[in-house]
Design an enzyme around this catalytic site. Sequence first.
Site, PDB file in Angstrom:
ATOM      1  CD  GLN A 237      -9.217  -8.759  -0.801  1.00 18.65           C
ATOM      2  OE1 GLN A 237      -8.324  -8.991  -1.592  1.00 18.65           O
ATOM      3  NE2 GLN A 237     -10.446  -8.425  -1.207  1.00 18.65           N
TER       4      GLN A 237
ATOM      5  CG  LEU B 293     -17.119 -17.658  -9.236  1.00 16.98           C
ATOM      6  CD1 LEU B 293     -16.559 -18.263 -10.514  1.00 16.98           C
ATOM      7  CD2 LEU B 293     -16.470 -16.307  -8.953  1.00 16.98           C
TER       8      LEU B 293
ATOM      9  NE  ARG C 237     -27.657 -11.731 -10.086  1.00 16.63           N
ATOM     10  CZ  ARG C 237     -28.388 -11.149 -11.030  1.00 16.63           C
ATOM     11  NH1 ARG C 237     -27.907 -10.147 -11.720  1.00 16.63           N
ATOM     12  NH2 ARG C 237     -29.612 -11.574 -11.291  1.00 16.63           N
TER      13      ARG C 237
ATOM     14  CG  MET D  57     -11.908 -12.447  -3.099  1.00 16.55           C
ATOM     15  SD  MET D  57     -11.751 -11.755  -1.466  1.00 16.55           S
ATOM     16  CE  MET D  57     -13.385 -11.106  -1.205  1.00 16.55           C
TER      17      MET D  57
ATOM     18  CB  SER E  39     -19.668 -13.696  -2.724  1.00 19.48           C
ATOM     19  OG  SER E  39     -19.114 -13.646  -4.015  1.00 19.48           O
TER      20      SER E  39
ATOM     21  N   GLY F 260     -22.779 -11.691 -11.517  1.00 15.79           N
ATOM     22  CA  GLY F 260     -21.906 -10.517 -11.646  1.00 15.79           C
ATOM     23  C   GLY F 260     -20.515 -10.927 -12.107  1.00 15.79           C
ATOM     24  CG  HIS F 261     -17.988 -13.231  -9.526  1.00 11.59           C
ATOM     25  ND1 HIS F 261     -18.829 -13.686  -8.548  1.00 11.59           N
ATOM     26  CD2 HIS F 261     -17.050 -12.482  -8.894  1.00 11.59           C
ATOM     27  CE1 HIS F 261     -18.422 -13.252  -7.369  1.00 11.59           C
ATOM     28  NE2 HIS F 261     -17.344 -12.506  -7.547  1.00 11.59           N
TER      29      HIS F 261
ATOM     30  CD  GLN G  43     -11.396  -4.612  -5.835  1.00 16.44           C
ATOM     31  OE1 GLN G  43     -11.201  -5.076  -4.727  1.00 16.44           O
ATOM     32  NE2 GLN G  43     -12.069  -5.269  -6.766  1.00 16.44           N
TER      33      GLN G  43
HETATM   34  P1  AMP Z   1     -15.044 -10.536  -5.524  1.00 15.29           P
HETATM   35  O1  AMP Z   1     -15.145 -12.014  -5.752  1.00 15.29           O
HETATM   36  O2  AMP Z   1     -16.102  -9.988  -4.651  1.00 15.29           O
HETATM   37  O3  AMP Z   1     -13.646 -10.105  -5.130  1.00 15.29           O
HETATM   38  O4  AMP Z   1     -15.293  -9.876  -6.945  1.00 15.29           O
HETATM   39  C1  AMP Z   1     -14.492 -10.180  -8.049  1.00 15.29           C
HETATM   40  C2  AMP Z   1     -14.783  -9.185  -9.140  1.00 15.29           C
HETATM   41  O5  AMP Z   1     -16.146  -9.289  -9.506  1.00 15.29           O
HETATM   42  C3  AMP Z   1     -14.532  -7.741  -8.694  1.00 15.29           C
HETATM   43  O6  AMP Z   1     -13.946  -7.013  -9.751  1.00 15.29           O
HETATM   44  C4  AMP Z   1     -15.920  -7.267  -8.398  1.00 15.29           C
HETATM   45  O7  AMP Z   1     -16.072  -5.866  -8.538  1.00 15.29           O
HETATM   46  C5  AMP Z   1     -16.722  -8.005  -9.439  1.00 15.29           C
HETATM   47  N1  AMP Z   1     -18.125  -8.071  -9.027  1.00 15.29           N
HETATM   48  C6  AMP Z   1     -18.620  -8.515  -7.852  1.00 15.29           C
HETATM   49  N2  AMP Z   1     -19.959  -8.357  -7.813  1.00 15.29           N
HETATM   50  C7  AMP Z   1     -20.310  -7.792  -8.988  1.00 15.29           C
HETATM   51  C8  AMP Z   1     -21.539  -7.353  -9.547  1.00 15.29           C
HETATM   52  N3  AMP Z   1     -22.693  -7.468  -8.887  1.00 15.29           N
HETATM   53  N4  AMP Z   1     -21.519  -6.802 -10.778  1.00 15.29           N
HETATM   54  C9  AMP Z   1     -20.351  -6.662 -11.465  1.00 15.29           C
HETATM   55  N5  AMP Z   1     -19.161  -7.048 -10.987  1.00 15.29           N
HETATM   56  C10 AMP Z   1     -19.129  -7.598  -9.769  1.00 15.29           C
END
Ligand code: AMP
Length: 302
Positions: A60, A32, A189, A29, A191, A35-36, A159
Amino acid sequence: MTLQRCTDPAQAAAWCRAREGTLGFVPTMGALHEGHLSLVRRAAAENDHVVVSIFVNPLQFGEVRDLENYPRDFEGDCDLLETAGASMAFTGTLEQFFPGELVEGDLPREQRVDPGEAALGLEGEFRPGHFEGVATIVQRLFTLVQPTRAYFGAKDYQQTLVVRTLAERMGFPEVVVCPISRETSGLARSSRNTLLTPEDREQALYLSQALFAARERWRAGIRSAAALEQHLRDALASSTLEVEYAVVRDPERWSHVPGRESLERAVALIAARAGAVRLIDNLELHGPPSDALEDLPFGAGL
Ligand code: AMP
């Protein structure tokens, strides 16, 4: 490598179809962070091409305010993706992702994808409709990108279970779950961390501290969910967090709520609000550590 930037999902799909070799896909989403990027780097190491979607999916989000406040920065994200080894990044509007399917700007309920049993309880309970929205967009993204492998973070533990079910149903892609990336403080981490005030951020540290304390209890031989959950609650008690849940589950028997029986495998999961910001975190208590926090100052002493 120059990153291809695309603001039309149909064009992105055409770009993907024109590629030869394996295609790794990282749905996000945006806003970034490291983690991303850890997912993107892993995808780049394991595939010929890496595609990243950046879409704040309204389907969502339960709370309008949460959707409106969600941080967005497509160009900044693309700059980061270029350095992490992505080949193409795309975004779009809800209308572009579901052309001709919206009614009054929304996707009718009957067109949304059933997220299956893994969506029951926890996030599914506190965010009604959330996993339906996730399953709907992820199915559409998989159909557009047709990836060989898709990369998801263990940060969103439930998820990953929903997505695995979906991928099994679709017959592709291979789902790769990557470890949680944490700040040196232990904070997972996210967003949403950019929305934390300094006071909220201090409170947010209680989540990971409670999880690592529970893992110490596990290592000390405690195997009942009830006892481990009590430790989670104790560790959170002196915070001002508004805790939604702090539970221990058997990852192999997700829909079963364990009590005093002895567990062989366990994951501890917490959702809590620090000020206006809702945070989630989790930790597998069994087996080798799923993330690199062994060197952090807390853990055994908590
Ligand atoms: P999001 O942008 O929050 O939808 O996250 C996109 C992807 O990045 C999802 O698969 C999240 O689980 C993963 N993600 C978000 N934060 C982290 C993190 N701190 N460590 C590992 N993966 C992450």
